[in-house]
Design a protein around this motif. Structure first.
Motif, PDB file in Angstrom:
ATOM      1  N   VAL A  44      15.186  -1.969  -1.256  1.00 41.34           N
ATOM      2  CA  VAL A  44      15.574  -2.551   0.028  1.00 41.34           C
ATOM      3  C   VAL A  44      15.454  -1.493   1.125  1.00 41.34           C
ATOM      4  O   VAL A  44      14.957  -1.777   2.231  1.00 41.34           O
ATOM      5  N   GLY A  45      15.863  -0.265   0.816  1.00 42.38           N
ATOM      6  CA  GLY A  45      15.719   0.826   1.783  1.00 42.38           C
ATOM      7  C   GLY A  45      14.261   1.053   2.160  1.00 42.38           C
ATOM      8  O   GLY A  45      13.934   1.244   3.340  1.00 42.38           O
ATOM      9  N   ALA A  46      13.376   1.019   1.166  1.00 40.63           N
ATOM     10  CA  ALA A  46      11.939   1.197   1.438  1.00 40.63           C
ATOM     11  C   ALA A  46      11.416   0.070   2.325  1.00 40.63           C
ATOM     12  O   ALA A  46      10.615   0.298   3.232  1.00 40.63           O
ATOM     13  N   GLN A  47      11.875  -1.149   2.049  1.00 38.31           N
ATOM     14  CA  GLN A  47      11.429  -2.281   2.865  1.00 38.31           C
ATOM     15  C   GLN A  47      11.906  -2.150   4.312  1.00 38.31           C
ATOM     16  O   GLN A  47      11.164  -2.495   5.237  1.00 38.31           O
ATOM     17  N   HIS A  48      13.103  -1.651   4.497  1.00 40.62           N
ATOM     18  CA  HIS A  48      13.610  -1.448   5.867  1.00 40.62           C
ATOM     19  C   HIS A  48      12.850  -0.326   6.575  1.00 40.62           C
ATOM     20  O   HIS A  48      12.619  -0.403   7.788  1.00 40.62           O
ATOM     21  N   ARG A  49      12.474   0.709   5.823  1.00 39.88           N
ATOM     22  CA  ARG A  49      11.758   1.841   6.424  1.00 39.88           C
ATOM     23  C   ARG A  49      10.297   1.504   6.725  1.00 39.88           C
ATOM     24  O   ARG A  49       9.679   2.150   7.557  1.00 39.88           O
ATOM     25  N   ARG A  50       9.752   0.523   6.006  1.00 41.62           N
ATOM     26  CA  ARG A  50       8.341   0.164   6.175  1.00 41.62           C
ATOM     27  C   ARG A  50       8.187  -1.331   6.466  1.00 41.62           C
ATOM     28  O   ARG A  50       7.599  -2.084   5.673  1.00 41.62           O
ATOM     29  N   PRO A  51       8.681  -1.797   7.627  1.00 44.66           N
ATOM     30  CA  PRO A  51       8.560  -3.227   7.942  1.00 44.66           C
ATOM     31  C   PRO A  51       7.118  -3.662   8.188  1.00 44.66           C
ATOM     32  O   PRO A  51       6.830  -4.863   8.241  1.00 44.66           O
ATOM     33  N   ASP A  52       6.218  -2.694   8.306  1.00 42.11           N
ATOM     34  CA  ASP A  52       4.807  -3.001   8.506  1.00 42.11           C
ATOM     35  C   ASP A  52       4.130  -3.438   7.212  1.00 42.11           C
ATOM     36  O   ASP A  52       3.017  -3.959   7.240  1.00 42.11           O
ATOM     37  N   LEU A  53       4.792  -3.237   6.066  1.00 41.68           N
ATOM     38  CA  LEU A  53       4.208  -3.593   4.776  1.00 41.68           C
ATOM     39  C   LEU A  53       4.809  -4.889   4.252  1.00 41.68           C
ATOM     40  O   LEU A  53       5.978  -5.183   4.481  1.00 41.68           O
ATOM     41  N   LEU A  54       4.011  -5.625   3.526  1.00 38.32           N
ATOM     42  CA  LEU A  54       4.452  -6.834   2.845  1.00 38.32           C
ATOM     43  C   LEU A  54       4.706  -6.456   1.387  1.00 38.32           C
ATOM     44  O   LEU A  54       3.793  -5.989   0.701  1.00 38.32           O
ATOM     45  N   PHE A  55       5.926  -6.625   0.905  1.00 40.24           N
ATOM     46  CA  PHE A  55       6.272  -6.279  -0.475  1.00 40.24           C
ATOM     47  C   PHE A  55       6.078  -7.522  -1.342  1.00 40.24           C
ATOM     48  O   PHE A  55       6.860  -8.468  -1.290  1.00 40.24           O
ATOM     49  N   VAL A  56       5.015  -7.518  -2.131  1.00 39.41           N
ATOM     50  CA  VAL A  56       4.620  -8.660  -2.959  1.00 39.41           C
ATOM     51  C   VAL A  56       5.221  -8.499  -4.349  1.00 39.41           C
ATOM     52  O   VAL A  56       5.172  -7.412  -4.936  1.00 39.41           O
ATOM     53  N   HIS A  57       5.765  -9.597  -4.897  1.00 40.98           N
ATOM     54  CA  HIS A  57       6.321  -9.580  -6.264  1.00 40.98           C
ATOM     55  C   HIS A  57       5.142  -9.525  -7.246  1.00 40.98           C
ATOM     56  O   HIS A  57       4.623 -10.549  -7.683  1.00 40.98           O
ATOM     57  N   GLY A  65     -10.567   4.066  -7.607  1.00 42.57           N
ATOM     58  CA  GLY A  65     -10.363   4.064  -6.168  1.00 42.57           C
ATOM     59  C   GLY A  65     -10.009   2.716  -5.578  1.00 42.57           C
ATOM     60  O   GLY A  65     -10.014   2.550  -4.359  1.00 42.57           O
ATOM     61  N   ARG A  66      -9.712   1.724  -6.440  1.00 43.50           N
ATOM     62  CA  ARG A  66      -9.341   0.389  -5.958  1.00 43.50           C
ATOM     63  C   ARG A  66      -8.082  -0.082  -6.659  1.00 43.50           C
ATOM     64  O   ARG A  66      -7.735   0.397  -7.730  1.00 43.50           O
ATOM     65  N   ALA A  67      -7.407  -1.045  -6.050  1.00 44.48           N
ATOM     66  CA  ALA A  67      -6.155  -1.566  -6.600  1.00 44.48           C
ATOM     67  C   ALA A  67      -6.321  -3.009  -7.042  1.00 44.48           C
ATOM     68  O   ALA A  67      -7.114  -3.769  -6.487  1.00 44.48           O
ATOM     69  N   LEU A  68      -5.546  -3.364  -8.055  1.00 46.55           N
ATOM     70  CA  LEU A  68      -5.434  -4.758  -8.431  1.00 46.55           C
ATOM     71  C   LEU A  68      -3.958  -5.093  -8.562  1.00 46.55           C
ATOM     72  O   LEU A  68      -3.139  -4.239  -8.896  1.00 46.55           O
ATOM     73  N   LEU A  69      -3.620  -6.322  -8.226  1.00 46.04           N
ATOM     74  CA  LEU A  69      -2.248  -6.795  -8.337  1.00 46.04           C
ATOM     75  C   LEU A  69      -2.157  -7.772  -9.492  1.00 46.04           C
ATOM     76  O   LEU A  69      -2.991  -8.670  -9.621  1.00 46.04           O
ATOM     77  N   LEU A  70      -1.140  -7.581 -10.325  1.00 50.96           N
ATOM     78  CA  LEU A  70      -0.817  -8.519 -11.396  1.00 50.96           C
ATOM     79  C   LEU A  70       0.337  -9.368 -10.887  1.00 50.96           C
ATOM     80  O   LEU A  70       1.439  -8.870 -10.674  1.00 50.96           O
ATOM     81  N   VAL A  71       0.074 -10.643 -10.694  1.00 52.96           N
ATOM     82  CA  VAL A  71       1.051 -11.553 -10.104  1.00 52.96           C
ATOM     83  C   VAL A  71       1.548 -12.499 -11.194  1.00 52.96           C
ATOM     84  O   VAL A  71       0.755 -13.054 -11.958  1.00 52.96           O
ATOM     85  N   ALA A  72       2.874 -12.660 -11.268  1.00 50.47           N
ATOM     86  CA  ALA A  72       3.469 -13.578 -12.241  1.00 50.47           C
ATOM     87  C   ALA A  72       4.915 -13.831 -11.864  1.00 50.47           C
ATOM     88  O   ALA A  72       5.511 -13.094 -11.075  1.00 50.47           O
ATOM     89  N   GLU A  73       5.478 -14.869 -12.455  1.00 44.48           N
ATOM     90  CA  GLU A  73       6.904 -15.125 -12.313  1.00 44.48           C
ATOM     91  C   GLU A  73       7.669 -14.001 -12.997  1.00 44.48           C
ATOM     92  O   GLU A  73       7.103 -13.252 -13.803  1.00 44.48           O
ATOM     93  N   LEU A  93       0.592   1.983  -9.532  1.00 44.23           N
ATOM     94  CA  LEU A  93       0.994   2.073  -8.131  1.00 44.23           C
ATOM     95  C   LEU A  93       2.437   1.597  -8.003  1.00 44.23           C
ATOM     96  O   LEU A  93       3.233   2.196  -7.304  1.00 44.23           O
ATOM     97  N   SER A  94       2.766   0.487  -8.683  1.00 42.74           N
ATOM     98  CA  SER A  94       4.119  -0.048  -8.670  1.00 42.74           C
ATOM     99  C   SER A  94       4.275  -1.056  -9.794  1.00 42.74           C
ATOM    100  O   SER A  94       3.319  -1.733 -10.165  1.00 42.74           O
ATOM    101  N   ASP A  95       5.518  -1.139 -10.318  1.00 40.10           N
ATOM    102  CA  ASP A  95       5.740  -2.065 -11.430  1.00 40.10           C
ATOM    103  C   ASP A  95       6.175  -3.447 -10.979  1.00 40.10           C
ATOM    104  O   ASP A  95       5.720  -4.432 -11.513  1.00 40.10           O
ATOM    105  N   GLU A  96       7.025  -3.572 -10.027  1.00 44.81           N
ATOM    106  CA  GLU A  96       7.644  -4.868  -9.721  1.00 44.81           C
ATOM    107  C   GLU A  96       7.342  -5.389  -8.319  1.00 44.81           C
ATOM    108  O   GLU A  96       7.239  -6.577  -8.119  1.00 44.81           O
TER     109      GLU A  96
END
Length: 170
Positions: A44-57, A65-73, A93-96
């Motif tokens: 939550v602190g990171a989200q407040h510090r970076r309102p320019d970013l969209l935090f995707v579940h 050199g490229r990213a992929l997102l694993l999207v799921a419930e 890059l990130s787990d959740e």
């Protein structure tokens, strides 16, 4: 600043003192609850510090050199799939939650422990030092099979993951 202390009975307590005074003390029953609470507060602190970013579940992985997102419930297999991919040359890059710049589609790193609800299948064994809690397994970033990515990467793919426990094979 947060403070952790032994509480009454078998439970653990965390007393939170926010800006400008003291907030309510909350009871946290075990290490998993403490980790989850702390992770939520940091996120939550990171989200407040970076309102320019969209935090995707989603879990976010980098390779070439490229990213992929694993999207799921929740419980859909993002972390387990990430854990397997880390054994095949991908970097975390990130787990959740994946911080994505909606203008540039750059995925920013938000490295944190990989949190698995169950032991992963062979051959993706958990390393020594993995923390087992009532909530599952926490694999700290320094224990990952590949070092986490610490640079923003352009989004190249979205992969929709769906865990089906009734199927014997993926």
């Amino acid at each position: 600043a947060g403070q952790h202390d032994q509480g009454v009975g078998a439970g653990l307590f965390a007393a939170w003192r926010g800006e400008g005074g003291s907030g309510p003390a909350i009871e946290l029953p075990d290490r998993a609850a403490i980790l989850s609470w702390l992770d939520d507060e940091l996120t939550v602190g990171a989200q407040h510090r970076r309102p320019d970013l969209l935090f995707v579940h989603a879990a976010a992985l980098g390779r070439g050199g490229r990213a992929l997102l694993l999207v799921a419930e929740s419980g859909g297999g993002k972390s387990t799939t990430s854990w397997a991919a880390l054994h095949h040359g991908f970097a975390l890059l990130s787990d959740e939650l994946a911080p994505v710049d909606p203008k540039s589609l750059q995925v920013h790193p938000h490295p944190r422990a990989v949190c698995l609800k169950a032991r992963p299948p062979d051959p993706y064994v958990l390393p020594a030092g993995t923390m087992e809690t009532s909530g599952g397994y926490y694999v700290a970033t320094h224990l990952l099979p590949t070092a986490p990515s610490l640079e923003a990467l352009p989004l190249a793919a979205l992969v929709f993951v769906s865990y089906r426990p009734d199927e014997a094979q993926p």
